[in-house]
Design a protein around this motif. Sequence first.
Motif, mmCIF file in Angstrom:
data_model
loop_
_atom_site.group_PDB
_atom_site.id
_atom_site.type_symbol
_atom_site.label_atom_id
_atom_site.label_comp_id
_atom_site.label_asym_id
_atom_site.label_seq_id
_atom_site.Cartn_x
_atom_site.Cartn_y
_atom_site.Cartn_z
ATOM 1 N N ILE A 151 117.970 10.237 60.710
ATOM 2 C CA ILE A 151 116.565 10.580 60.512
ATOM 3 C C ILE A 151 116.469 11.701 59.480
ATOM 4 O O ILE A 151 117.443 12.407 59.208
ATOM 5 C CB ILE A 151 115.880 11.027 61.821
ATOM 6 C CG1 ILE A 151 116.614 12.219 62.434
ATOM 7 C CG2 ILE A 151 115.751 9.874 62.798
ATOM 8 C CD1 ILE A 151 115.926 12.806 63.646
ATOM 9 N N VAL A 152 115.277 11.858 58.926
ATOM 10 C CA VAL A 152 114.975 12.914 57.950
ATOM 11 C C VAL A 152 113.835 13.739 58.519
ATOM 12 O O VAL A 152 112.839 13.183 59.006
ATOM 13 C CB VAL A 152 114.573 12.314 56.597
ATOM 14 C CG1 VAL A 152 114.195 13.414 55.624
ATOM 15 C CG2 VAL A 152 115.689 11.453 56.030
ATOM 16 N N ILE A 153 113.948 15.064 58.464
ATOM 17 C CA ILE A 153 112.886 15.937 58.953
ATOM 18 C C ILE A 153 112.546 16.974 57.884
ATOM 19 O O ILE A 153 113.297 17.158 56.927
ATOM 20 C CB ILE A 153 113.284 16.647 60.272
ATOM 21 C CG1 ILE A 153 114.482 17.587 60.042
ATOM 22 C CG2 ILE A 153 113.586 15.630 61.359
ATOM 23 C CD1 ILE A 153 114.845 18.422 61.255
ATOM 24 N N THR A 154 111.433 17.651 58.072
ATOM 25 C CA THR A 154 111.026 18.708 57.147
ATOM 26 C C THR A 154 111.543 20.059 57.641
ATOM 27 O O THR A 154 111.949 20.202 58.796
ATOM 28 C CB THR A 154 109.491 18.777 57.025
ATOM 29 O OG1 THR A 154 108.945 19.110 58.303
ATOM 30 C CG2 THR A 154 108.926 17.441 56.559
ATOM 31 N N GLU A 155 111.490 21.054 56.767
ATOM 32 C CA GLU A 155 111.924 22.408 57.144
ATOM 33 C C GLU A 155 111.090 22.957 58.304
ATOM 34 O O GLU A 155 111.630 23.568 59.232
ATOM 35 C CB GLU A 155 111.807 23.350 55.936
ATOM 36 C CG GLU A 155 112.862 23.142 54.874
ATOM 37 C CD GLU A 155 112.716 24.134 53.740
ATOM 38 O OE1 GLU A 155 113.580 25.020 53.615
ATOM 39 O OE2 GLU A 155 111.730 24.029 52.992
ATOM 40 N N ALA A 156 109.768 22.760 58.244
ATOM 41 C CA ALA A 156 108.895 23.261 59.307
ATOM 42 C C ALA A 156 109.223 22.598 60.636
ATOM 43 O O ALA A 156 109.218 23.249 61.698
ATOM 44 C CB ALA A 156 107.430 23.015 58.938
ATOM 45 N N PHE A 202 104.365 14.112 56.336
ATOM 46 C CA PHE A 202 105.042 13.647 57.540
ATOM 47 C C PHE A 202 105.963 14.753 58.039
ATOM 48 O O PHE A 202 106.318 15.670 57.309
ATOM 49 C CB PHE A 202 105.839 12.365 57.273
ATOM 50 C CG PHE A 202 106.857 12.491 56.178
ATOM 51 C CD1 PHE A 202 108.115 13.029 56.414
ATOM 52 C CD2 PHE A 202 106.566 12.066 54.893
ATOM 53 C CE1 PHE A 202 109.051 13.162 55.399
ATOM 54 C CE2 PHE A 202 107.497 12.194 53.871
ATOM 55 C CZ PHE A 202 108.744 12.739 54.132
ATOM 56 N N ASP A 203 106.339 14.640 59.309
ATOM 57 C CA ASP A 203 107.298 15.571 59.896
ATOM 58 C C ASP A 203 108.689 14.961 59.985
ATOM 59 O O ASP A 203 109.691 15.669 59.951
ATOM 60 C CB ASP A 203 106.847 15.987 61.301
ATOM 61 C CG ASP A 203 105.555 16.787 61.268
ATOM 62 O OD1 ASP A 203 105.401 17.612 60.349
ATOM 63 O OD2 ASP A 203 104.697 16.573 62.147
ATOM 64 N N MET A 204 108.724 13.613 60.100
ATOM 65 C CA MET A 204 110.009 12.951 60.269
ATOM 66 C C MET A 204 109.934 11.522 59.750
ATOM 67 O O MET A 204 108.899 10.855 59.863
ATOM 68 C CB MET A 204 110.403 12.944 61.754
ATOM 69 C CG MET A 204 111.767 12.334 62.038
ATOM 70 S SD MET A 204 112.316 12.646 63.738
ATOM 71 C CE MET A 204 111.204 11.592 64.650
ATOM 72 N N LEU A 205 111.045 11.071 59.153
ATOM 73 C CA LEU A 205 111.194 9.683 58.725
ATOM 74 C C LEU A 205 112.268 9.032 59.582
ATOM 75 O O LEU A 205 113.336 9.613 59.819
ATOM 76 C CB LEU A 205 111.602 9.597 57.254
ATOM 77 C CG LEU A 205 110.607 10.099 56.208
ATOM 78 C CD1 LEU A 205 111.214 10.004 54.817
ATOM 79 C CD2 LEU A 205 109.305 9.314 56.267
ATOM 80 N N VAL A 206 111.963 7.803 60.025
ATOM 81 C CA VAL A 206 112.895 7.059 60.882
ATOM 82 C C VAL A 206 113.152 5.708 60.245
ATOM 83 O O VAL A 206 112.212 5.026 59.811
ATOM 84 C CB VAL A 206 112.297 6.867 62.300
ATOM 85 C CG1 VAL A 206 113.241 6.049 63.166
ATOM 86 C CG2 VAL A 206 112.009 8.202 62.943
ATOM 87 N N TYR A 207 114.420 5.337 60.180
ATOM 88 C CA TYR A 207 114.770 3.972 59.757
ATOM 89 C C TYR A 207 114.949 3.165 61.028
ATOM 90 O O TYR A 207 115.877 3.390 61.799
ATOM 91 C CB TYR A 207 116.047 4.000 58.920
ATOM 92 C CG TYR A 207 116.643 2.630 58.637
ATOM 93 C CD1 TYR A 207 115.833 1.544 58.324
ATOM 94 C CD2 TYR A 207 118.024 2.436 58.668
ATOM 95 C CE1 TYR A 207 116.374 0.303 58.064
ATOM 96 C CE2 TYR A 207 118.584 1.201 58.402
ATOM 97 C CZ TYR A 207 117.754 0.136 58.103
ATOM 98 O OH TYR A 207 118.293 -1.098 57.855
#
Length: 808
Positions: A151-156, A202-207
Amino acid sequence: MLKNYLKIAWRVLKKNRLYTGLNVFGLTLGISGFLMITLFIQDELSYDQYLPESSSVYRVNAQWGDFKTASYATAPPALGPRIASDIPEVHAVTRILKWNDFTIQPGSGANKDQVFREENVFYAEPNFFQVFDMPLAAGSKEKALSQPNYIVITEAFAKKYYGDIAPQEVLTKVLLIGSNDPTPREIAAVIQDIPAQSHLHFDMLVYEPGMYQEIFLMDSWTWPILNTYLKIENGSSEAVKSKLDQIVSNYAIPAFDNEGEGSDYNLQLMPIQDIHLKSHLLRELEANGYESYVYIFSLVAVFVLLLACINFMNLATAKAGLRSMEVGVRKVMGSAKSQLIYQFLTEAFILVLISVVLSLVVVQLSNGLFNQLSGKNLQFNLFTNPWILAMIPLLLIGLTLISGAYPAFYLSSFKPLLIIKKQLSSGKSAHSFRNALVIFQFATSLTLIICTLLVQRQMSFIQNSNPGFDKEQLVIIHNDGEIRNEQREDFKGRFASSGQIESMSFSTGIPMTGQYQMRSFNSINSNENQGMNWYEADAEYLTTYHFELLKGRNFAQTAGADAGKIIINEKAAEYLGISNDPIGQILVKNEGENDEASLEVVGLVKDFNFETYRNEIKPLVIEYMHDYYLRDYITVRVQGNQVESVINELQKGWDAYEPRVPMNYSFMDQDFARVYQSEMKMADLLKVLTFMSILIACLGLFGLTAYTTHLRTKEIGIRKVFGASMAEIFVMLSASYLRLVLISVALAIPLAVYFMNQWLEEFAYKTGISIWVITLAVGACLCLAALTIFFQTYKSIQANPVKSLKDE
């Protein structure tokens, strides 16, 4: 020589404190307003420009069906792969899906026992970063979405879950996703926080290779569900548009069983830099701004600045008589015309310089208040903002020339012989020019007053008019499968005896969400399909929202009794040609598709605004709710004012079914207001700018009256000696200026009506132009002008005439 110019200019300005004060205050006000609006406009125009090569990124919008206003910010699942294979000019294509909420728990750290419910999570394809080259704080773009468990998330987002640690330390940590049987997902990348100036947050990306991946793999051309983005070669957008049209012809339209159904189907290519200001479609990821507001505020900012400059010119030329002897003496002593021009321009420059410095201070101090008014988080950074850095020297030079050039040339043109003989006339042309400037000032200010009042009236209409349902006392719970199909009736039963809850309803759509699904419908006796908004609802839906049932009946209370039954609105009946006798009609949904069904109309509901007042009411079909497996809403109508108590009661009921998942809720009246946030902020900003403009105009009128009164002091004394009353003298002094204000009224009214008609065209439902609003604005403007003149002339009228005549 320059030092001499500066010294003399400073002495003159110190000597004429009223003149200096009025000019500095007016210019400071005008420049401050201009700078603040410049920040606002800069913010609006900079959306999505933070991305490298953002000018090459486009979104594909879909317009589907014969109902021409059904335009979506999304596209069908089958489009992405077809673009990748058929359009070589496209370097990369990626699709994202925002569908449901996520229940998330940190796998470690101080918050590992805390469960969060996140709304701002997107399903994304592995090639996401090939289109959106977002800067990373840690990790690798190649690895980011390469595996299903990444997954990918943001710094915040990272700080929220793991505290204030370096992004690099967050990598490889695990988040548990899901409520009952959570799936561990590894953080493969942390991106830098997305700036506010983006249409995509967005806050998070999910594959997701599971259930939702099936949506990405669907071969459907009739369901615009995925946000589809392209990165294309520079200069090839026209070629891509042409090939998109070819894809529609070759693949999309044949996918419709009846070609007439897809005759208006088309795909539109939109640069992502245009989305914020130019796109207002269904299924937008966020509420966007409006291009018209940028134009409006640009014009207003320029006019406010011009009003301040006009003050300077008016006061300088009105004061010409008091400086004529100075000009005559200077010319007799050998001063050239060019030297006098430089002198007067130096005075103008000093005033502008002082005003600019003060304006920078004012903008800095009022930055927080301005952010509250505009709804933005603008930062006034003088040394890091290239717009402001470029603006300061332009303001200094431009305002000096605009405000100082005419007075400089006018004053330096006086002939010394006429001055010394006291035969100098103020000049009919100068007098006419000053009158024209006063007219311009008040016409501009009055136009703004009328527009502000009409904007406020439209906002009041939106807030207070009946949208076709009762939006007050409604709590919306966002249910994402936490309360399952088989638990719905049991959940409602828990609150049946509550004295604080009037009714409760489950539905897959609610007003003002903008996320409605589209289905095609046709009468069983007709082959013509109509694309219509569609969602499902239970038997309590109409009563909970207080919709008006015109014909037929509501859904039956017995669970499952009305499977295959629908309720339609008036517009749907009109489009299907069954307005006269809709009850009992059989409609075919999605003919030829996997979910084709024959549905019976049992009720006709009065049209209601399920979108916004900017849009015409569209056809809507409400189907009886059955085994719906995706996201839905629980609407609760509250009795009385004990909202906090009701929320606690609902929370307890929620916890009985899903204790690990926080209950996510909102209020319908607040959601309704949020839809019109841009309009509300515009109205607030216009109020402030209108106040500034009328204040500047009154300052100019005050200054002109002051100097006119000074020049006519002896005349006032003589009139009083001969018995003139205070009222007669006031009328004499104010008549010429009030006449100018009346001319301004005649110019301002048609201008305001024209501009407001243009703005109101953006709304399908509006109040129109009201005579009483215009009358109120005109009356207020005339009163302000009269008070300004009276305040300045009162002292002169009251003065002892002996004092003004004793030096004769």
